[in-house]
Design a protein around this motif. Sequence first.
Motif, short mmCIF file in Angstrom:
data_model
loop_
_atom_site.label_atom_id
_atom_site.label_comp_id
_atom_site.label_asym_id
_atom_site.label_seq_id
_atom_site.Cartn_x
_atom_site.Cartn_y
_atom_site.Cartn_z
N ALA A 1 -2.09 7.91 2.99
CA ALA A 1 -2.90 8.74 2.28
C ALA A 1 -4.13 9.02 3.08
CB ALA A 1 -3.14 8.23 0.74
N ASP A 2 -4.59 10.27 2.76
CA ASP A 2 -5.90 10.56 3.43
C ASP A 2 -7.22 10.05 2.88
OD1 ASP A 2 -4.78 12.21 5.12
OD2 ASP A 2 -4.61 13.72 3.95
N THR A 3 -7.00 9.67 1.38
CA THR A 3 -8.38 9.05 0.70
C THR A 3 -7.96 7.71 0.16
OG1 THR A 3 -7.77 10.13 -1.48
CG2 THR A 3 -9.30 11.40 0.06
N PRO A 4 -8.94 6.82 -0.25
CA PRO A 4 -8.39 5.59 -0.95
C PRO A 4 -7.74 5.90 -2.27
CG PRO A 4 -10.55 5.11 0.04
CD PRO A 4 -10.32 6.76 0.34
N ARG A 5 -8.32 6.81 -3.00
CA ARG A 5 -7.81 7.33 -4.37
C ARG A 5 -6.42 7.54 -4.16
NH1 ARG A 5 -9.17 8.15 -9.35
NH2 ARG A 5 -11.45 6.97 -9.02
N GLU A 6 -6.22 8.68 -3.30
CA GLU A 6 -4.70 8.98 -3.12
C GLU A 6 -3.84 7.85 -2.99
OE1 GLU A 6 -4.37 11.85 -0.03
OE2 GLU A 6 -2.06 12.19 -0.35
N LEU A 7 -4.17 7.05 -2.02
CA LEU A 7 -3.41 5.72 -1.39
C LEU A 7 -3.26 5.04 -2.93
CD1 LEU A 7 -2.27 4.36 0.76
CD2 LEU A 7 -4.23 2.89 0.70
N ALA A 8 -4.15 4.66 -3.53
CA ALA A 8 -4.08 3.83 -4.74
C ALA A 8 -3.17 4.55 -5.71
CB ALA A 8 -5.56 3.70 -5.60
N GLU B 1 -12.40 1.97 6.29
CA GLU B 1 -12.90 3.17 5.88
C GLU B 1 -12.46 4.35 6.68
OE1 GLU B 1 -17.24 2.77 6.34
OE2 GLU B 1 -16.80 2.85 8.67
N LYS B 2 -11.63 4.20 7.73
CA LYS B 2 -11.52 5.53 8.42
C LYS B 2 -10.07 6.00 8.16
CE LYS B 2 -11.10 6.85 13.35
NZ LYS B 2 -11.07 6.45 14.63
N PRO B 3 -9.83 7.12 7.69
CA PRO B 3 -8.69 7.83 7.24
C PRO B 3 -7.92 8.23 8.34
CG PRO B 3 -10.55 9.30 6.96
CD PRO B 3 -11.25 8.07 7.39
N PRO B 4 -6.66 8.28 8.20
CA PRO B 4 -5.78 8.09 6.78
C PRO B 4 -5.62 6.55 6.68
CG PRO B 4 -4.38 8.68 8.51
CD PRO B 4 -5.64 8.82 9.27
N PHE B 5 -5.50 6.13 5.42
CA PHE B 5 -5.29 4.81 4.85
C PHE B 5 -3.70 4.38 4.81
CE2 PHE B 5 -9.41 6.50 3.76
CZ PHE B 5 -10.23 5.31 4.08
N TYR B 6 -3.59 3.14 4.94
CA TYR B 6 -2.00 2.78 4.66
C TYR B 6 -2.09 1.63 3.80
CZ TYR B 6 -1.73 5.23 9.08
OH TYR B 6 -1.67 6.08 10.13
N GLY B 7 -0.89 1.58 2.91
CA GLY B 7 -0.58 0.48 2.02
C GLY B 7 0.79 -0.10 1.90
N VAL B 8 1.03 -1.42 2.08
CA VAL B 8 2.55 -1.77 1.98
C VAL B 8 2.41 -3.06 1.01
CG1 VAL B 8 3.93 -3.37 3.49
CG2 VAL B 8 2.36 -1.77 4.63
N LYS B 9 3.41 -2.72 0.05
CA LYS B 9 3.70 -3.69 -1.04
C LYS B 9 4.52 -5.01 -0.45
CE LYS B 9 6.27 -4.00 -5.35
NZ LYS B 9 6.83 -3.12 -6.37
N LEU B 10 3.95 -6.08 -0.58
CA LEU B 10 4.20 -7.20 -0.08
C LEU B 10 5.32 -8.05 -0.90
CD1 LEU B 10 0.92 -8.39 1.63
CD2 LEU B 10 2.82 -7.22 2.70
N SER B 11 6.08 -8.92 -0.42
CA SER B 11 7.10 -9.75 -1.11
C SER B 11 6.70 -11.22 -0.70
CB SER B 11 8.56 -9.33 -0.72
OG SER B 11 8.77 -8.02 -1.25
N PRO B 12 7.10 -12.13 -1.28
CA PRO B 12 7.08 -13.62 -0.89
C PRO B 12 8.24 -13.84 0.24
CG PRO B 12 7.41 -13.80 -3.49
CD PRO B 12 7.47 -12.19 -2.88
#
Lengths: 551, 200
Positions: free
Chosen positions: A410-417, A472-483
Amino acid sequence: MSSRIPARWDLEVDVVAVGSGLGSITAALAAHDGGKRVVILDKAPRLGGLCAYGGGEVFVPNSRYMAKIGKQDSDEAARRYFAFLSGGFNEPGLTEKLLATYREAVEYTADQAGVRWEAVDGLDDYYYPDAPGSATGRYLAVEPFDGSQLGDWQSKTWASSPHFPPATHKEMYAWGGLANITKWDYELLGQRVAEDQRTFGPGMMGYFVKAAVVDRKIEAHVGTAVRELITDDDGRVVGVRAEKDGKDFFVRGASGVVLGVGGYDHNKKMAMMHEEAHDWNSATQPYFHGDHLVMGAEIGADTASVPTYNLAMFYGYNIPGEEHDGAPIFRSSWECGCPHAIWVNEAGERFTDESFYKDYQPRVRQWNGRTQTQDNVPPFLIFDTNYRERYPLGSFMPGMDIPEELAVKADTPRELAEKLGIDADGFEKTLARFNEGARDGRDPEFDAGHFSWSNRLAGDPSYPNPNVGVVEKPPFYGVKLSPVGVGINSHGLRTNADAQVLHVRGHAIPGLYAVGISAALLDLGNGYQSGTSNMRAITWGYVAGRHLGGR
Amino acid sequence: MAEVQHTATSTQPIESIWEFVKEIDNWAPMVTGYQEHEKQNENDSTWVLKGDLGSVTRTLKFKVHVTEWAGPERVTFELEGINELMTGKGVFSMSGAGDGDGDGLSEITPPARPGFFARLRDAIVRFFVYKVMGRHESRPPEDRQTSAEPGAVRSELRFSLEISPGGPMGPMINAMVKPALVVAAEDLARDIVARVEAEA
């Protein structure tokens, strides 16, 4: 029934070693050298067991290898360090036997089995260098192993680990650790692959397998799953029923049976019950199902646990389409140790020093009694373009697109969240707070960067704080993690100081031994760290093999 | 760069081989690890394969662009990885008996063919031997086979493939993929010929 003695045995030996990891093979070697006829049975298609996917570190205080690199140590210092590690959750008798035997056992593997150990120079007790009795130089690793020495077994061993390229420990640290894995010398590593020069766990197990099946010509069967322990009328374990090529395969072990079949990483039910984590996955080969617990229970074996929150459990992910032997393989996420990466929970809040797994383990298991939830599960790995320009995500190198099923972008932290389903307001506040400290290389909230393990292995040493950088540098990335387990489980068979499995009534079950992770970690208590699992596997394998040999 | 090549011979004329090869759908499922492919047009397609890389199996997605349809003698193409840093190129070369640069093809007896994994193990060992013994060759060793009776060979199909893994780990991945490519090239060339023979 577990007392069914077959009319005819398919194979008769003195000792049946079940599994082919460090514990089983060391037991096989020691029993063989004590004059016993031995067979090794493994359900996997290759020899080497769990250890062949690992880092191959062995934690051995006060060894002769330390002396070679000019380091000082003492047994008393080691005793204080292990007491610190145990947290009081150990059984003192087992710890004493472990401490009294590990050096002898490791020297046996060097002198009698040809394992070429060396101390990893410059590596301190990188978990707790400030702890009582800590020292530098206690970690051993093997010199590269030439796979061609295995002869016909070369292709029936784990030649490589998906988690470690074939570098040496010295090279890994000299090249900047895992954070700088893109800068490693891949011309050299390619040459090692081409010549089957093995390092880390595959290298270590190469030496052990060679000592057993090549040098001593110990018979071994892969693809042979032991399903049942066979006892005589007195309750003595005298053999096993295995399955081989779809048929029963009865093997008599006149002196006894050694269970070294790892843990239960690929048994989600056992993992949930014993590890306090849902959706358990594993970085190990798909052959660890808790067979020792099932077979032990059938004949009244006792079990024991150590606390779950201090073992080698990580969080990570599966790269879509990545498998081994038909099962998805999960990777532990080292990314959280790199600068420009953090973890948050669904509230968008950080909750741990994510660069050190010993810090995050108790926190992900934290239970909220008001809401009946584990508030920090699942954690989300968050990173920015600063990160992507420098470091890989698994096999996705900088510059490569990461598939959406693995990482949200996502381009912003809010959009990523919003895309990840985490609280956007909380996430924005978290980032602002983290970045304020990160600009100066600090993490006032959780002190990321404090631990030597995190700095050396997962962090980027070119940063003032190897584990901290702004996000702080866009774009931002997020990965849902598992045990993601690495095969070090909290629950195992209860054993005594001779590595014999104990009955629930307290006596030893004659003829039955457990080693490695199959034996509960009561010798260490709450004290797991890298290299202790391998050390205790060698030690208890040595103890079991010698006991079987009448020594 | 990992480079492999395999030649298979046939009792059928070159035109029969060409008729089969020119239609991608005919032989796509014969590619080792094949999962799916999709044609965008006559020259472009995307592919999904599963392949072994060391101890793990990875799903590889890549684009294929045919650069030359020169039937009945040759098809050349290029590859570009979608989810892996990789480029490559390949050629199907078809020739009449005696036209190629091989020799003595018709004197080779077809051996029994063991399973893929057994042959992969053999390829790995062969690869180690070549490297360890220092027998680096400018061209990979060909493993010529024939399904024809002595004197009956009328054509041959040669499949050549070069793969260049990119990125910093390229040199290591290159060494890891080579043994599997050797077997994959052998399978594809032989299976195409076998199908053409069966349908004749």
